[in-house]
Design an enzyme around this catalytic site. Structure first.
Site, PDB file in Angstrom:
ATOM      1  N   THR A 181     -11.596  12.346   2.375  1.00  0.00           N
ATOM      2  CA  THR A 181     -12.494  12.288   1.273  1.00  0.00           C
ATOM      3  C   THR A 181     -12.343  13.519   0.319  1.00  0.00           C
ATOM      4  O   THR A 181     -11.926  14.492   1.164  1.00  0.00           O
ATOM      5  CB  THR A 181     -13.989  12.329   1.986  1.00  0.00           C
ATOM      6  OG1 THR A 181     -14.092  13.281   2.635  1.00  0.00           O
ATOM      7  CG2 THR A 181     -14.183  10.918   2.702  1.00  0.00           C
ATOM      8  N   GLN A 226     -20.016   3.759  -4.074  1.00  0.00           N
ATOM      9  CA  GLN A 226     -20.724   4.870  -3.592  1.00  0.00           C
ATOM     10  C   GLN A 226     -20.757   6.316  -4.751  1.00  0.00           C
ATOM     11  O   GLN A 226     -19.674   6.543  -5.262  1.00  0.00           O
ATOM     12  CB  GLN A 226     -20.544   5.292  -2.441  1.00  0.00           C
ATOM     13  CG  GLN A 226     -21.212   6.622  -1.965  1.00  0.00           C
ATOM     14  CD  GLN A 226     -22.615   6.351  -1.603  1.00  0.00           C
ATOM     15  OE1 GLN A 226     -22.914   5.338  -0.994  1.00  0.00           O
ATOM     16  NE2 GLN A 226     -23.593   7.233  -2.238  1.00  0.00           N
ATOM     17  N   TYR A 253     -12.461   7.491  -3.387  1.00  0.00           N
ATOM     18  CA  TYR A 253     -12.660   7.086  -2.123  1.00  0.00           C
ATOM     19  C   TYR A 253     -12.904   5.383  -2.168  1.00  0.00           C
ATOM     20  O   TYR A 253     -12.383   4.433  -1.637  1.00  0.00           O
ATOM     21  CB  TYR A 253     -13.791   7.551  -1.184  1.00  0.00           C
ATOM     22  CG  TYR A 253     -13.572   7.185   0.011  1.00  0.00           C
ATOM     23  CD1 TYR A 253     -13.044   7.639   1.237  1.00  0.00           C
ATOM     24  CD2 TYR A 253     -14.943   6.276   0.637  1.00  0.00           C
ATOM     25  CE1 TYR A 253     -12.902   7.070   2.322  1.00  0.00           C
ATOM     26  CE2 TYR A 253     -14.838   5.807   1.839  1.00  0.00           C
ATOM     27  CZ  TYR A 253     -14.085   6.366   3.082  1.00  0.00           C
ATOM     28  OH  TYR A 253     -14.052   5.980   4.153  1.00  0.00           O
ATOM     29  N   GLY A 285     -19.293   0.441   8.317  1.00  0.00           N
ATOM     30  CA  GLY A 285     -20.434   1.162   7.316  1.00  0.00           C
ATOM     31  C   GLY A 285     -20.368   2.588   7.908  1.00  0.00           C
ATOM     32  O   GLY A 285     -19.221   3.283   8.116  1.00  0.00           O
ATOM     33  N   ILE A 316     -20.475   5.561  10.309  1.00  0.00           N
ATOM     34  CA  ILE A 316     -20.297   5.622  11.535  1.00  0.00           C
ATOM     35  C   ILE A 316     -20.545   7.332  11.967  1.00  0.00           C
ATOM     36  O   ILE A 316     -20.170   8.101  11.392  1.00  0.00           O
ATOM     37  CB  ILE A 316     -18.918   5.234  12.089  1.00  0.00           C
ATOM     38  CG1 ILE A 316     -18.401   3.715  11.421  1.00  0.00           C
ATOM     39  CG2 ILE A 316     -18.648   5.117  13.564  1.00  0.00           C
ATOM     40  CD1 ILE A 316     -19.415   2.561  12.147  1.00  0.00           C
TER      41      ILE A 316
END
Length: 240
Positions: free
Chosen positions: A86, A141, A147, A178, A180
């Protein structure tokens, strides 16, 4: 003879759970890693799983890395494209380097790995490729245009490559995890993470082993009729 698998980003987090689970199922696993040699050595010492270093965003390094795995362990039957990074930020603040690094590793790594193994799988008439996407590639997001774009691209890549591999016994599927409970998620500020968990219907973060179980299903000998699919393992956070 045991199947041989490469799990990219396979020495930590979700990748470690996948490497360990596949090994437990009798698969010979090579765990790829990019740069944390100390962690890779600790992983190998603890699990007995061999680790191989290369950067999946580098085409030539990936070709050489896969060749090294095959020389050591045999032809690669299974690839789990798990490596991911990321470089978060809003579009206004994101540098071109932050865009390129995420796209090249998260999405480009799927391409370089598939190129390195696809011909051999085709010649042998059997292969399993599982690409690790993300709920954020499905729903988006804030602050993750790079990402989300890379992970969304993985889902499209999966469907297209599945059509190329189907008649050769090669299945290509994706898993969209999702949130984690890994080091990457642990880096999210606590107040932000609490709000994320509130949006997950099951009321908790997922566990890496829950993703590994999905991989185990998709790479099984008797999973040949499942291809081009995306398995969402997200606690009900995103349904479609």
């Amino acid at each position: 003879m045991a199947r041989v698998a490469i799990v990219t980003g396979g020495t930590r987090g979700i990748g470690e759970a996948i490497s360990v689970m596949l090994t437990g199922l009798g698969v010979t696993v090579a765990a790829n890693y990019a740069g944390n040699t100390a962690r890779a050595e600790e992983f190998t010492g603890r699990t007995g799983i061999r680790a191989f270093q290369w950067d999946v965003s580098d085409f030539d390094a990936t070709q050489a890395g896969v060749a090294a795995v095959e020389a050591a362990l045999g032809p690669v039957d299974i690839v789990v494209n798990n490596a991911g990074i990321t470089r978060d930020g809003t579009l206004m603040k994101m540098s071109k380097a932050s865009w390129n690094e995420v796209i090249d590793t998260n999405l480009g790594g799927c391409f370089t790995m598939a190129k390195a193994v696809f011909t051999g799988m085709k010649e042998r008439g059997w292969g399993r490729i599982v690409n690790i996407g993300s709920v954020n590639g499905q729903a988006g997001q804030y602050g993750q245009v790079n990402y989300a774009a890379a992970k969304s691209g993985i889902h499209g890549f999966t469907k297209a490559l599945a059509q190329e591999g189907a008649r050769f016994g090669i299945t290509v599927n994706a898993i969209a995890p999702g949130y984690i409970d890994t080091d990457m998620v642990a880096a999210v500020p606590g107040d932000v993470l609490a709000k994320i968990v509130q949006r997950i219907p099951v009321g908790r973060l997922g566990q890496a082993n829950e993703i590994a179980r999905g991989v185990a299903f998709l790479v099984a000998e008797d999973a040949g009729f499942v291809t081009g699919s995306t398995l969402s393992i997200n606690g009900g956070q995103h349904m479609y």
